[in-house]
Scaffold this active site. Structure first.
Site, PDB file in Angstrom:
ATOM      1  N   GLY A  11       1.265  -1.371   0.045  1.00 27.89           N
ATOM      2  CA  GLY A  11      -0.093   0.015  -0.047  1.00 27.89           C
ATOM      3  C   GLY A  11       0.748   1.482  -0.183  1.00 27.89           C
ATOM      4  N   PHE A  12      -0.104   2.554   0.418  1.00 28.63           N
ATOM      5  CA  PHE A  12       0.923   3.821   0.413  1.00 28.63           C
ATOM      6  C   PHE A  12       1.907   3.840   1.232  1.00 28.63           C
ATOM      7  CE2 PHE A  12       0.390   8.182   2.020  1.00 28.63           C
ATOM      8  CZ  PHE A  12       1.221   8.459   1.321  1.00 28.63           C
ATOM      9  N   ASP A  32       0.127  -8.866   1.298  1.00 19.67           N
ATOM     10  CA  ASP A  32      -1.094  -7.692   0.687  1.00 19.67           C
ATOM     11  C   ASP A  32      -1.243  -8.733   0.062  1.00 19.67           C
ATOM     12  OD1 ASP A  32      -0.166  -4.499   0.802  1.00 19.67           O
ATOM     13  OD2 ASP A  32      -2.149  -6.429  -0.412  1.00 19.67           O
ATOM     14  N   ASN A  33      -3.351  -7.902   0.114  1.00 18.29           N
ATOM     15  CA  ASN A  33      -3.264  -8.946  -1.139  1.00 18.29           C
ATOM     16  C   ASN A  33      -4.084  -8.094  -2.439  1.00 18.29           C
ATOM     17  OD1 ASN A  33      -5.581  -7.010   0.045  1.00 18.29           O
ATOM     18  ND2 ASN A  33      -7.339  -7.914   0.265  1.00 18.29           N
ATOM     19  N   GLY A  37      -3.691  -1.975  -2.029  1.00 21.67           N
ATOM     20  CA  GLY A  37      -2.372  -1.873  -2.802  1.00 21.67           C
ATOM     21  C   GLY A  37      -2.134  -2.171  -4.110  1.00 21.67           C
ATOM     22  N   VAL A  58      -4.648 -11.735   5.173  1.00 26.20           N
ATOM     23  CA  VAL A  58      -4.814 -11.198   6.597  1.00 26.20           C
ATOM     24  C   VAL A  58      -5.830 -11.669   6.894  1.00 26.20           C
ATOM     25  CG1 VAL A  58      -2.220 -10.654   6.026  1.00 26.20           C
ATOM     26  CG2 VAL A  58      -4.605  -9.761   7.094  1.00 26.20           C
ATOM     27  N   LEU A  76       0.282  -2.824   8.745  1.00 27.02           N
ATOM     28  CA  LEU A  76      -0.655  -1.375   7.852  1.00 27.02           C
ATOM     29  C   LEU A  76      -1.282  -1.643   7.337  1.00 27.02           C
ATOM     30  CD1 LEU A  76       2.365  -1.056   8.703  1.00 27.02           C
ATOM     31  CD2 LEU A  76       2.174   0.826   6.942  1.00 27.02           C
ATOM     32  N   SER A  78      -4.866  -3.064   5.670  1.00 30.84           N
ATOM     33  CA  SER A  78      -6.528  -2.256   5.393  1.00 30.84           C
ATOM     34  C   SER A  78      -6.214  -0.996   4.775  1.00 30.84           C
ATOM     35  CB  SER A  78      -6.553  -1.165   7.081  1.00 30.84           C
ATOM     36  OG  SER A  78      -7.862  -0.555   6.915  1.00 30.84           O
ATOM     37  N   TYR A 148     -14.389   1.616   9.219  1.00 37.09           N
ATOM     38  CA  TYR A 148     -13.090   1.959   9.405  1.00 37.09           C
ATOM     39  C   TYR A 148     -12.527   2.178  11.305  1.00 37.09           C
ATOM     40  CZ  TYR A 148      -7.911   3.637   8.201  1.00 37.09           C
ATOM     41  OH  TYR A 148      -7.312   4.456   8.180  1.00 37.09           O
TER      42      TYR A 148
END
Ligand code: UDP
Length: 315
Positions: A11-12, A32-33, A37, A58, A76, A78, A148
């Site tokens: 991701g970022f 990472d899925n 990302g 995950v 991280l 999400s 969130y």
């Protein structure tokens, strides 16, 4: 040298964290899925012998495929942009709960330090300003943003339960708005939206009357803060953000000036539950981690414009 698992590493923020860990000599396993990302964010690391990307979710399972030591786990994983998490409400709740639990179990099994990337959104629409870590927040538990906010609040609670019940070595960072290269142009967050719109000569979409505030941290500063927490034994929670607070209308004008764009400002409806103000009190980070941001908005925005100028087509 340590072996560090970075969940959400493509991701970022995650990809910048992977960069810094690899460049300082650590080994990184990036999980990472690729839902928000992207492989491109870590493409430059893929051939590196101290970097491995595992495309996996995950929330479903955490399996590194080996029994090698793990020294730290950074969570991280999400969606982080409001449009992204509002489009994936159940996945966002799942990764904050199931994903966090699995990553905490991984930490526990290896005796590894666990870094929880939480958020200023745990403060919701804050009545206390600037936000201190002891403030308990003002979140609507059934509002659209709750997927969130409550996922991250639950993740903090899980993290503390694993610390108290199983002595897992944990640190909780509350990340405030962060910007910089590798924000996706279609991500929907304010800095990427304004810069991309300005470069394309399109109107800058200010939501509401633009009087709501945010405090923007440049990504390099944010990662330095997260690493300081990772390398410490602080439990936290600790705010990691830049207290330079601006209204979104001022930010739009700032971006117009920095890009020299002829774009106009267009006002659009304010999203539901959009917090009216946000600014971190970073006294704890200053005292406990010796950290504070060093890159001002002028320089950070200039670097971000340079990045987007290479990726966005001008009109
Ligand atoms: N915002 C805006 N125009 C945009 C995108 C966002 O005015 O094109 C506003 C949004 O309403 C919020 C602030 O900018 O008040 C920050 O939004 P963002 O989605 O970046 O993150 P948030 O802090 O809300 O999670």
């Amino acid at each position: 040298m340590s072996r560090v698992v970075v969940a959400g590493g493509a991701g970022f923020l995650g990809s910048h964290l992977c960069d810094r860990l690899v460049s300082r000599g650590d080994s990184v396993v990036c999980l990472d899925n690729l839902s928000t990302g992207s492989r491109e964010n870590v493409a430059h690391l893929l051939g590196h012998d101290r970097f491995r990307l595992l495309v996996t979710d995950v929330s479903e399972k955490v399996d590194l495929g080996d029994d090698d030591a793990v020294d730290a786990v950074c969570n991280l994983a999400s969606p982080a942009s409001p449009p992204a998490y509002l489009a994936r409400p159940l996945d966002t709740l799942a990764v904050g709960s199931e994903g966090t639990r699995r990553l905490l179990e991984l930490s526990r099994a290896h005796g590894a330090r666990f870094l929880m990337a939480s958020t200023s959104e745990v403060y919701g629409d804050p009545e206390v300003h600037p936000q201190v870590e002891s403030y308990r927040g003002n979140v609507d538990p059934t509002g659209p943003r709750s997927v969130y906010d409550e996922a991250k609040r639950f993740a903090e609670s899980l993290t503390m339960a694993m610390y108290r019940s199983h002595a897992v070595d944990v640190g909780i960072a509350r990340i405030f708005n962060t910007y910089g290269p590798r924000l996706s142009p279609g991500d929907g967050r304010v800095v990427s939206n304004f810069i991309v719109q300005a470069l394309r000569g399109e109107p800058l979409t200010v939501y509401g009357d633009g009087s709501q505030t945010r405090s923007l941290c440049y990504v390099d500063d944010e990662i330095t803060g997260l690493l300081a927490l990772l390398d410490s034994s602080l439990v936290g929670p600790v705010n990691i953000g830049n207290p330079d607070e601006r209204s979104m209308l001022d930010l739009a004008r700032f971006v117009l000036e920095a890009t020299g764009s002829p774009s106009e400002i267009a006002f659009r409806p304010l999203p539901a539950d959009d917090p009216t103000r946000r600014c971190p009190d970073i006294t704890v980070a200053r005292h406990e981690l010796g950290w504070e941001p060093t890159i001002g908005l002028q320089e950070g925005i200039a670097r971000t414009i340079e990045y987007f100028a290479g990726t966005v087509e001008a009109p």
